[in-house]
Design an enzyme around this catalytic site. Structure first.
Site, PDB file in Angstrom:
ATOM      1  CE  LYS A 140      -4.486   0.858   0.054  1.00 19.03           C
ATOM      2  NZ  LYS A 140      -5.520   0.106  -0.688  1.00 19.03           N
ATOM      3  CG  ASP A 180      -7.168   3.640  -1.208  1.00 18.24           C
ATOM      4  OD1 ASP A 180      -7.536   4.481  -0.383  1.00 18.24           O
ATOM      5  OD2 ASP A 180      -7.355   2.425  -1.057  1.00 18.24           O
TER       6      ASP A 180
END
Length: 460
Positions: A140, A180
């Protein structure tokens, strides 16, 4: 029989003690990182029956290794705003676990981004990616940059600076970021252009969520929201119910929320509320999705504008009370910890039967306890919202083969993946004595694949 039961209880006690010791070590090594602590505790607590049944995972120190990122990269991002002033933000990339494939996980641009949030998201991503059945590891990234109120040129300059640093650590077979919160098609396009500029060549597989003109996949935009509803539909089937006629609340009004609303409505559900960071709208006649899409995707305005077109709808300042609206199904799709214990109790009091998470960790641990103690069927994020990363992996496959699949083909694969995630979560929960608990089932199913692979690879 009594002796066997005593041995079983003893094994559970020993496993619980071991898991708690690992968790305390995580807290000591990562002080103040509350979101990361929360994610680790939620998963580790679920794994107690695994360690009670299989000593090999403790023997190989899998838990101690899996809670520690393979690497955490932090970097400076200097850029120039439209007034000619130099701004500086902080960037992150956590490459958490590559046992089953290259690191895969989105990039988030939001003022709240810090090491704790990036690590919680990356840790969750390990198990989510494992659940898809596809060969992708967990990672991430992101920055504390706030894209709100920025011009296109400012966002381009920022993302180019971000990718200039990130390009050293990513690649089609190493680490494949995606979007995201705060990172959509515009940001992905700028990052991909900068990567090409720096690296040379057209490595389409370095990013997913790309535009269709340069290697993107049909169905990727819709994937997380659609996948969430496909998963929810499986939950209802287990109880002999259908989405048709059900009243639904969806928090948020970004990509995940919009396509969750779209698919829920296609299945005959009535979605009556959605939100943004300022407040929420309630439309007892059902949300008009075309209006929401225009406001959020075209005009980039706040959700309160909805009532200008639909005067019978209500806008309420502040997001937290959206959970006071009576509903059958709640789909939290906004952000982490948006449902606390009090909000969960409101949902229960107002008749909710199903909660499936579209955002990452939108329910606190206390809220989850409320669901489970009150018979609410709960679909955790790592299982319910895995459709986005699943189709990202399908995009990687298309890029590798230099192919472009039809929307129908991608959507069918997405449906099959979400069905399999549900089935595997149910089966794991059943096998380890937690029948009907999808939280435990998904954590165990995701863990076992990664853990077994780590054992095969040796101590690396």
């Amino acid at each position: 029989m009594a002796i066997m039961q005593q041995q079983s209880n003893s094994n559970l006690d020993t496993a619980r003690q071991y898991v708690n010791e690992v968790y305390e070590t995580v807290k000591k090594r990562n002080p103040g990182e509350t979101e990361f602590h929360q994610a680790v505790k939620e998963i580790l607590d679920s794994l107690v029956p695994v360690f009670a049944k299989h000593s090999k995972y403790q023997d190989h120190a899998i838990l101690e290794r899996i809670v520690e990122p393979e690497r955490l990269i932090t970097f400076r991002i200097p850029w120039v705003d439209d007034n000619g002033k130099v701004q500086v933000n902080r960037g992150f990339r956590v490459q958490f676990n590559s046992a089953i494939g290259p690191y895969k996980g989105g990039i988030r641009f939001h003022p709240s981004v810090n090491a704790s949030i990036i690590k919680f998201l990356g840790f969750e991503q390990i198990f989510k990616n494992s659940l898809t059945g596809l060969p992708i590891g967990g990672g991430k990234g992101g920055s504390d940059f706030d894209p709100k109120g920025k011009s296109d040129n400012e966002i381009m300059r920022f993302t180019q600076s971000f990718m200039t640093e990130l390009s050293r650590y990513v690649g089609p077979d190493t680490d494949v970021p995606a979007g995201d919160i705060g990172v959509g098609a515009r940001e992905i396009g700028y990052m991909f252009g900068q990567y090409k500029r720096l690296v040379g060549g057209n490595e389409a597989g370095v990013l997913t969520g790309k535009g269709l003109l340069y290697g993107g996949s049909l169905g990727r935009t819709e994937a997380t929201g659609y996948g969430l509803v496909y998963f929810t539909r499986e939950m209802l089937k287990t109880k002999g119910e259908r989405l048709e006629g059900k009243t639904v609340i969806v928090s948020g009004s970004g990509n995940v929320s919009i396509y969750a609303i779209e698919k829920a409505q296609q299945f005959g559900a009535k979605v009556v509320a959605c939100s943004d960071s300022n407040g929420y709208i309630y439309d007892e006649n059902g949300i008009d999705l075309a209006t929401v899409k225009r406001i959020k995707e075209v005009e980039r305005k706040r959700i309160k504008e909805y009532v200008n077109d639909h005067p019978t709808a209500i806008y309420v300042e502040g997001c937290e009370n959206i959970w006071s609206i009576p509903c059958d199904i709640a789909l939290p799709c906004a952000t982490q910890n948006e449902i606390n214990e009090e909000s969960a109790k409101l949902l229960v009091a107002n008749g909710v039967k199903y909660v499936a998470e579209g955002a990452n960790m939108p329910s606190t641990l206390e809220a989850i306890e409320v669901y489970l103690n009150n018979g609410v069927y709960f679909g955790p994020a790592k299982a319910a919202n895995a459709g986005g990363v699943a189709v990202s992996a399908l995009e990687m496959a298309q890029n590798s083969a230099r192919l472009a699949w039809s929307f129908e083909k991608v959507d069918k694969k997405l449906k099959d993946i979400m069905k399999n995630i549900y089935k595997n979560s149910v089966n794991a929960a059943e096998e380890y004595g937690y029948s009907g608990n999808l939280l435990v089932g998904s954590n165990i199913a995701g863990f076992l694949k990664v853990a077994d692979t780590m054992i095969v690879h040796g101590v690396v």
